[in-house]
Design a protein around this motif. Structure first.
Motif, PDB file in Angstrom:
ATOM      1  N   LEU A 133       0.269  38.988  14.984  1.00 24.36           N
ATOM      2  CA  LEU A 133       0.679  39.721  13.785  1.00 24.36           C
ATOM      3  C   LEU A 133      -0.401  40.643  13.232  1.00 24.36           C
ATOM      4  CD1 LEU A 133       2.498  36.845  11.841  1.00 24.36           C
ATOM      5  CD2 LEU A 133       3.586  38.789  12.985  1.00 24.36           C
ATOM      6  N   HIS A 134      -1.569  40.715  13.856  1.00 24.71           N
ATOM      7  CA  HIS A 134      -2.691  41.339  13.151  1.00 24.71           C
ATOM      8  C   HIS A 134      -2.516  42.829  12.902  1.00 24.71           C
ATOM      9  CE1 HIS A 134      -4.396  42.461  17.181  1.00 24.71           C
ATOM     10  NE2 HIS A 134      -4.993  43.432  16.498  1.00 24.71           N
ATOM     11  N   THR A 135      -1.686  43.529  13.673  1.00 23.60           N
ATOM     12  CA  THR A 135      -1.471  44.956  13.410  1.00 23.60           C
ATOM     13  C   THR A 135      -0.353  45.206  12.417  1.00 23.60           C
ATOM     14  OG1 THR A 135       0.004  45.148  15.322  1.00 23.60           O
ATOM     15  CG2 THR A 135      -2.337  45.656  15.680  1.00 23.60           C
ATOM     16  N   ASN A 136       0.295  44.146  11.956  1.00 26.19           N
ATOM     17  CA  ASN A 136       1.376  44.285  10.980  1.00 26.19           C
ATOM     18  C   ASN A 136       0.949  43.637   9.667  1.00 26.19           C
ATOM     19  OD1 ASN A 136       3.810  44.254   9.499  1.00 26.19           O
ATOM     20  ND2 ASN A 136       4.999  44.239  11.392  1.00 26.19           N
ATOM     21  N   ALA A 137       0.184  44.393   8.894  1.00 30.23           N
ATOM     22  CA  ALA A 137      -0.404  43.837   7.670  1.00 30.23           C
ATOM     23  C   ALA A 137       0.653  43.406   6.667  1.00 30.23           C
ATOM     24  CB  ALA A 137      -1.333  44.857   7.028  1.00 30.23           C
ATOM     25  N   GLY A 138       1.781  44.109   6.636  1.00 30.01           N
ATOM     26  CA  GLY A 138       2.821  43.758   5.673  1.00 30.01           C
ATOM     27  C   GLY A 138       3.377  42.365   5.866  1.00 30.01           C
ATOM     28  N   ILE A 139       3.344  41.869   7.112  1.00 31.34           N
ATOM     29  CA  ILE A 139       3.780  40.500   7.392  1.00 31.34           C
ATOM     30  C   ILE A 139       2.585  39.544   7.346  1.00 31.34           C
ATOM     31  CG2 ILE A 139       4.774  38.960   9.118  1.00 31.34           C
ATOM     32  CD1 ILE A 139       6.454  41.325  10.104  1.00 31.34           C
ATOM     33  N   ALA A 140       1.511  39.902   8.025  1.00 36.32           N
ATOM     34  CA  ALA A 140       0.366  38.993   8.148  1.00 36.32           C
ATOM     35  C   ALA A 140      -0.203  38.587   6.798  1.00 36.32           C
ATOM     36  CB  ALA A 140      -0.724  39.636   9.009  1.00 36.32           C
ATOM     37  N   THR A 141      -0.247  39.510   5.852  1.00 33.59           N
ATOM     38  CA  THR A 141      -0.843  39.192   4.552  1.00 33.59           C
ATOM     39  C   THR A 141       0.044  38.304   3.696  1.00 33.59           C
ATOM     40  OG1 THR A 141      -0.029  41.307   3.690  1.00 33.59           O
ATOM     41  CG2 THR A 141      -2.311  41.245   4.465  1.00 33.59           C
ATOM     42  N   ARG A 142       1.273  38.054   4.136  1.00 27.22           N
ATOM     43  CA  ARG A 142       2.137  37.102   3.437  1.00 27.22           C
ATOM     44  C   ARG A 142       2.054  35.702   4.049  1.00 27.22           C
ATOM     45  NH1 ARG A 142       6.154  39.876   0.459  1.00 27.22           N
ATOM     46  NH2 ARG A 142       6.749  37.807  -0.309  1.00 27.22           N
ATOM     47  N   LYS A 143       1.261  35.565   5.101  1.00 31.31           N
ATOM     48  CA  LYS A 143       1.122  34.283   5.782  1.00 31.31           C
ATOM     49  C   LYS A 143      -0.127  33.552   5.277  1.00 31.31           C
ATOM     50  CE  LYS A 143       3.588  33.596   9.009  1.00 31.31           C
ATOM     51  NZ  LYS A 143       4.894  32.886   9.089  1.00 31.31           N
ATOM     52  N   ARG A 144      -0.474  32.437   5.912  1.00 33.33           N
ATOM     53  CA  ARG A 144      -1.606  31.638   5.461  1.00 33.33           C
ATOM     54  C   ARG A 144      -2.909  32.437   5.589  1.00 33.33           C
ATOM     55  NH1 ARG A 144      -2.322  26.282   8.727  1.00 33.33           N
ATOM     56  NH2 ARG A 144      -4.495  26.519   8.061  1.00 33.33           N
ATOM     57  N   PRO A 145      -3.951  32.051   4.850  1.00 36.05           N
ATOM     58  CA  PRO A 145      -5.153  32.893   4.756  1.00 36.05           C
ATOM     59  C   PRO A 145      -5.783  33.252   6.091  1.00 36.05           C
ATOM     60  CG  PRO A 145      -5.227  31.205   3.075  1.00 36.05           C
ATOM     61  CD  PRO A 145      -4.033  30.889   3.929  1.00 36.05           C
ATOM     62  N   GLU A 146      -5.842  32.318   7.028  1.00 36.72           N
ATOM     63  CA  GLU A 146      -6.506  32.607   8.303  1.00 36.72           C
ATOM     64  C   GLU A 146      -5.766  33.690   9.090  1.00 36.72           C
ATOM     65  OE1 GLU A 146      -7.288  28.605   6.783  1.00 36.72           O
ATOM     66  OE2 GLU A 146      -5.417  29.557   7.422  1.00 36.72           O
ATOM     67  N   ILE A 147      -4.455  33.747   8.935  1.00 41.54           N
ATOM     68  CA  ILE A 147      -3.657  34.798   9.577  1.00 41.54           C
ATOM     69  C   ILE A 147      -3.892  36.119   8.873  1.00 41.54           C
ATOM     70  CG2 ILE A 147      -1.297  35.585  10.056  1.00 41.54           C
ATOM     71  CD1 ILE A 147      -0.522  32.621  10.398  1.00 41.54           C
ATOM     72  N   ALA A 148      -3.849  36.089   7.556  1.00 42.62           N
ATOM     73  CA  ALA A 148      -4.070  37.307   6.780  1.00 42.62           C
ATOM     74  C   ALA A 148      -5.456  37.878   7.031  1.00 42.62           C
ATOM     75  CB  ALA A 148      -3.887  37.009   5.290  1.00 42.62           C
ATOM     76  N   MET A 149      -6.453  37.011   7.166  1.00 45.13           N
ATOM     77  CA  MET A 149      -7.839  37.468   7.315  1.00 45.13           C
ATOM     78  C   MET A 149      -8.047  38.327   8.552  1.00 45.13           C
ATOM     79  SD  MET A 149     -10.018  34.124   6.204  1.00 45.13           S
ATOM     80  CE  MET A 149     -11.554  34.803   6.807  1.00 45.13           C
ATOM     81  N   VAL A 150      -7.386  37.975   9.652  1.00 45.76           N
ATOM     82  CA  VAL A 150      -7.557  38.750  10.881  1.00 45.76           C
ATOM     83  C   VAL A 150      -6.986  40.148  10.697  1.00 45.76           C
ATOM     84  CG1 VAL A 150      -7.077  38.868  13.349  1.00 45.76           C
ATOM     85  CG2 VAL A 150      -7.525  36.656  12.273  1.00 45.76           C
ATOM     86  N   SER A 151      -5.842  40.229  10.051  1.00 46.87           N
ATOM     87  CA  SER A 151      -5.236  41.538   9.796  1.00 46.87           C
ATOM     88  C   SER A 151      -6.078  42.352   8.822  1.00 46.87           C
ATOM     89  CB  SER A 151      -3.821  41.364   9.247  1.00 46.87           C
ATOM     90  OG  SER A 151      -3.198  42.602   9.042  1.00 46.87           O
ATOM     91  N   VAL A 152      -6.498  41.735   7.738  1.00 50.68           N
ATOM     92  CA  VAL A 152      -7.291  42.440   6.719  1.00 50.68           C
ATOM     93  C   VAL A 152      -8.650  42.846   7.284  1.00 50.68           C
ATOM     94  CG1 VAL A 152      -8.487  42.115   4.512  1.00 50.68           C
ATOM     95  CG2 VAL A 152      -6.108  41.380   4.769  1.00 50.68           C
ATOM     96  N   GLY A 153      -9.305  41.936   7.992  1.00 52.70           N
ATOM     97  CA  GLY A 153     -10.627  42.233   8.533  1.00 52.70           C
ATOM     98  C   GLY A 153     -10.594  43.298   9.611  1.00 52.70           C
ATOM     99  N   SER A 154      -9.625  43.204  10.524  1.00 52.96           N
ATOM    100  CA  SER A 154      -9.541  44.211  11.583  1.00 52.96           C
ATOM    101  C   SER A 154      -9.129  45.555  11.012  1.00 52.96           C
ATOM    102  CB  SER A 154      -8.569  43.765  12.682  1.00 52.96           C
ATOM    103  OG  SER A 154      -7.254  43.610  12.188  1.00 52.96           O
ATOM    104  N   GLY A 155      -8.260  45.543  10.006  1.00 53.87           N
ATOM    105  CA  GLY A 155      -7.859  46.797   9.367  1.00 53.87           C
ATOM    106  C   GLY A 155      -9.022  47.466   8.655  1.00 53.87           C
ATOM    107  N   ALA A 156      -9.876  46.660   8.023  1.00 56.77           N
ATOM    108  CA  ALA A 156     -11.049  47.226   7.351  1.00 56.77           C
ATOM    109  C   ALA A 156     -11.962  47.907   8.355  1.00 56.77           C
ATOM    110  CB  ALA A 156     -11.800  46.125   6.604  1.00 56.77           C
TER     111      ALA A 156
END
Length: 234
Positions: A133-156
């Protein structure tokens, strides 16, 4: 493939190094986990990845951790680190399949590696989701923190999204520890490689935009093309 994983974590020069040789204890106030799994994960990723890609996944963990810490969000650091470190395996040629999206290739490769490390299935499933899910921030950031972190960190690290919340001296320390070294051009080259070798894997994927810009007669249809080609009379 299983033997490749075993060699990577036990027999390669990179794998023979100690954890301290692969990673510092901390960067910019963010500590790296020191468990055996984290150490083997870092060694494995370092042994199979180009330097620019390894540095990117390490920055992903650091940026994701800092952005979560600023919001006061608790997370499992080992799980977040392992998911971050493994999240771009699908860009490594050895783990590409002929047709799957690179995120799925990476998630599947990570799961095979973690199965060999005897990571509990429920924790490995979190890593799979984080990578897929890491390239789909709109979904990943609604999941548990460890999932969201990969999307947010890679996006940054990929686009700079969220970097305004990281102090400049902190950013400088991260870039000194894990320099970019031409990451932008390497990333574009990798995206174009995917577009050329398995173009339908980027169907309805942001990477298709890069293919259309750089590859003449790029064969992947747009969303509009798909809609208009649907077999209905209107």
């Amino acid at each position: 493939m299983a033997s490749a994983f075993a060699t990577a974590v036990s027999g390669s020069p990179a794998a023979a190094a100690s954890g301290a040789d692969v990673l510092p204890r901390a960067v910019a106030g963010v500590r790296f986990p020191t468990s055996e799994l984290a150490r083997k994960t870092a060694q494995f990723v370092r042994s199979v990845s180009p330097g620019t890609l390894f540095n990117h996944v390490m920055r992903t963990y650091l940026f994701g951790s800092l952005l979560c810490d600023r919001r006061g969000v608790p997370y499992d650091s080992e799980l977040a680190f392992v998911a971050s470190a493994l999240h771009d395996l699908g860009l490594v040629e050895a783990y590409r399949t002929p047709a799957e999206r690179f995120e799925v290739d990476g998630a599947d490769a990570a799961q095979r590696f973690l199965r060999e490390q005897r990571m509990p299935a429920d924790r490995a499933a979190v890593v799979w989701d984080a990578i897929a899910l890491h390239t789909n921030a709109g979904i990943a950031t609604r999941k548990r923190p460890e999932i969201a972190m990969v999307s947010v960190g890679s996006g940054a690290d990929f686009s700079g999204n969220g970097l305004q919340r990281i102090p400049s001296d902190t950013l400088e320390e991260i870039l000194a520890a894990f320099p970019r070294e031409g990451f932008k051009q390497d990333a574009i080259a990798t995206i174009l490689s995917l577009c050329r070798t398995k173009p339908m894997s980027v169907l309805m994927h942001p990477f298709a935009e890069v293919g259309r810009r750089h590859i003449p007669e790029f064969p992947v249809p747009t969303v509009e093309d798909l809609l208009l080609a649907a077999p209905f009379e209107e």
